[in-house]
Scaffold this motif. Sequence first.
Motif, PDB file in Angstrom:
ATOM      1  N   ARG A  37     -23.081  96.055 146.632  1.00  0.00           N
ATOM      2  CA  ARG A  37     -23.560  96.100 145.386  1.00  0.00           C
ATOM      3  C   ARG A  37     -22.500  94.757 144.558  1.00  0.00           C
ATOM      4  NH1 ARG A  37     -27.193  94.790 141.907  1.00  0.00           N
ATOM      5  NH2 ARG A  37     -26.553  95.529 139.699  1.00  0.00           N
ATOM      6  N   TYR A  38     -21.425  94.707 144.779  1.00  0.00           N
ATOM      7  CA  TYR A  38     -20.396  93.645 144.220  1.00  0.00           C
ATOM      8  C   TYR A  38     -20.922  92.423 144.815  1.00  0.00           C
ATOM      9  CZ  TYR A  38     -16.226  91.239 142.520  1.00  0.00           C
ATOM     10  OH  TYR A  38     -15.478  90.554 142.176  1.00  0.00           O
ATOM     11  N   ALA A  39     -21.320  92.431 145.928  1.00  0.00           N
ATOM     12  CA  ALA A  39     -21.667  90.990 146.659  1.00  0.00           C
ATOM     13  C   ALA A  39     -22.886  90.569 146.043  1.00  0.00           C
ATOM     14  CB  ALA A  39     -21.740  91.194 148.258  1.00  0.00           C
ATOM     15  N   GLU A  40     -23.844  91.487 145.741  1.00  0.00           N
ATOM     16  CA  GLU A  40     -25.232  91.118 145.141  1.00  0.00           C
ATOM     17  C   GLU A  40     -24.873  90.747 143.732  1.00  0.00           C
ATOM     18  OE1 GLU A  40     -27.140  94.911 145.129  1.00  0.00           O
ATOM     19  OE2 GLU A  40     -27.734  94.595 147.527  1.00  0.00           O
ATOM     20  N   LEU A  41     -23.889  91.382 142.811  1.00  0.00           N
ATOM     21  CA  LEU A  41     -23.654  90.849 141.514  1.00  0.00           C
ATOM     22  C   LEU A  41     -22.992  89.491 141.653  1.00  0.00           C
ATOM     23  CD1 LEU A  41     -22.215  94.228 140.031  1.00  0.00           C
ATOM     24  CD2 LEU A  41     -24.366  93.030 139.501  1.00  0.00           C
ATOM     25  N   VAL A  42     -21.963  89.142 142.617  1.00  0.00           N
ATOM     26  CA  VAL A  42     -21.443  87.885 142.651  1.00  0.00           C
ATOM     27  C   VAL A  42     -22.669  86.665 143.066  1.00  0.00           C
ATOM     28  CG1 VAL A  42     -19.955  86.601 143.856  1.00  0.00           C
ATOM     29  CG2 VAL A  42     -19.242  88.994 143.036  1.00  0.00           C
ATOM     30  N   THR A  43     -23.362  87.133 144.073  1.00  0.00           N
ATOM     31  CA  THR A  43     -24.384  86.252 144.402  1.00  0.00           C
ATOM     32  C   THR A  43     -25.411  85.970 143.242  1.00  0.00           C
ATOM     33  OG1 THR A  43     -24.336  87.146 146.701  1.00  0.00           O
ATOM     34  CG2 THR A  43     -26.285  85.981 146.368  1.00  0.00           C
ATOM     35  N   ALA A  44     -25.753  86.730 142.726  1.00  0.00           N
ATOM     36  CA  ALA A  44     -26.650  86.426 141.363  1.00  0.00           C
ATOM     37  C   ALA A  44     -26.143  85.564 140.310  1.00  0.00           C
ATOM     38  CB  ALA A  44     -26.900  87.772 140.743  1.00  0.00           C
ATOM     39  N   GLY A  45     -24.806  85.331 140.374  1.00  0.00           N
ATOM     40  CA  GLY A  45     -24.379  84.307 139.331  1.00  0.00           C
ATOM     41  C   GLY A  45     -23.855  84.803 138.189  1.00  0.00           C
ATOM     42  N   PRO A  46     -23.442  84.022 137.185  1.00  0.00           N
ATOM     43  CA  PRO A  46     -23.122  84.426 135.893  1.00  0.00           C
ATOM     44  C   PRO A  46     -23.975  85.352 135.040  1.00  0.00           C
ATOM     45  CG  PRO A  46     -22.819  81.845 136.217  1.00  0.00           C
ATOM     46  CD  PRO A  46     -23.743  82.661 137.293  1.00  0.00           C
ATOM     47  N   GLY A  47     -23.503  86.066 134.183  1.00  0.00           N
ATOM     48  CA  GLY A  47     -24.417  86.831 133.462  1.00  0.00           C
ATOM     49  C   GLY A  47     -24.200  88.499 133.618  1.00  0.00           C
ATOM     50  N   ASN A  48     -23.542  88.642 134.913  1.00  0.00           N
ATOM     51  CA  ASN A  48     -23.397  90.244 135.037  1.00  0.00           C
ATOM     52  C   ASN A  48     -21.891  90.339 135.130  1.00  0.00           C
ATOM     53  OD1 ASN A  48     -22.504  89.326 137.879  1.00  0.00           O
ATOM     54  ND2 ASN A  48     -24.489  89.627 138.498  1.00  0.00           N
ATOM     55  N   GLU A  49     -20.953  89.586 134.656  1.00  0.00           N
ATOM     56  CA  GLU A  49     -19.501  89.996 134.659  1.00  0.00           C
ATOM     57  C   GLU A  49     -19.215  91.251 134.323  1.00  0.00           C
ATOM     58  OE1 GLU A  49     -20.164  85.680 134.983  1.00  0.00           O
ATOM     59  OE2 GLU A  49     -20.737  87.232 133.648  1.00  0.00           O
ATOM     60  N   PRO A  50     -19.745  92.001 133.204  1.00  0.00           N
ATOM     61  CA  PRO A  50     -19.301  93.087 132.621  1.00  0.00           C
ATOM     62  C   PRO A  50     -19.845  94.300 133.739  1.00  0.00           C
ATOM     63  CG  PRO A  50     -20.697  92.107 130.826  1.00  0.00           C
ATOM     64  CD  PRO A  50     -20.762  91.202 132.035  1.00  0.00           C
ATOM     65  N   GLU A  51     -20.849  94.322 134.586  1.00  0.00           N
ATOM     66  CA  GLU A  51     -21.051  94.948 135.627  1.00  0.00           C
ATOM     67  C   GLU A  51     -20.069  94.954 136.800  1.00  0.00           C
ATOM     68  OE1 GLU A  51     -24.599  96.684 138.206  1.00  0.00           O
ATOM     69  OE2 GLU A  51     -25.162  95.257 136.563  1.00  0.00           O
ATOM     70  N   ARG A  52     -19.660  93.588 137.096  1.00  0.00           N
ATOM     71  CA  ARG A  52     -18.563  93.549 137.890  1.00  0.00           C
ATOM     72  C   ARG A  52     -17.326  94.019 137.669  1.00  0.00           C
ATOM     73  NH1 ARG A  52     -18.953  86.952 139.570  1.00  0.00           N
ATOM     74  NH2 ARG A  52     -21.149  86.715 138.963  1.00  0.00           N
ATOM     75  N   LEU A  53     -16.892  93.853 136.262  1.00  0.00           N
ATOM     76  CA  LEU A  53     -15.768  94.519 135.835  1.00  0.00           C
ATOM     77  C   LEU A  53     -15.660  96.090 135.774  1.00  0.00           C
ATOM     78  CD1 LEU A  53     -12.979  94.067 134.408  1.00  0.00           C
ATOM     79  CD2 LEU A  53     -14.160  93.974 132.263  1.00  0.00           C
ATOM     80  N   ALA A  54     -16.865  96.775 135.626  1.00  0.00           N
ATOM     81  CA  ALA A  54     -17.032  98.073 135.518  1.00  0.00           C
ATOM     82  C   ALA A  54     -16.676  98.644 136.846  1.00  0.00           C
ATOM     83  CB  ALA A  54     -18.200  98.533 134.877  1.00  0.00           C
TER      84      ALA A  54
END
Length: 144
Positions: A80-97
Amino acid sequence: MLEINSRPAAPAEGLTIAEAAERTGVSVHTLRYYERAGLVVTPVDRTPGGRRRYHPRDLRWIDLCTRLRATGMPIRTIRRYAELVTAGPGNEPERLALLEAHRTEVAARLTELQSHLARIDHKVDTYRGRLAEGRAEGFWAPGE
């Protein structure tokens, strides 16, 4: 584990899978698994002959995945973390959580381990003290 700053930089053409395995401290099988399991954030480069070539960004990501696994993060969460990173900017709050939740779990396990270690240290001190005094009897005394 990979010590990024203690190794010479990867050559411009990249590292073979065997070289990457050696650098990262994981097996060739693990590197292939990370790729199959969707844990990598960029496609692994290939030579014209189809052989994998790993670059510094790949090594840094593998190091992070290895550390997350070593601290008990489930593969699905790393994915899931890799998916968020791959998706690029805009989901940093979810990555942080995601990372903060994992950090909380790791900190709780460390606290528990420190408590266990304190109990072990107590028993070690008891044994050392008795041996130093020449008293070998009563080594198992639950109340101590």
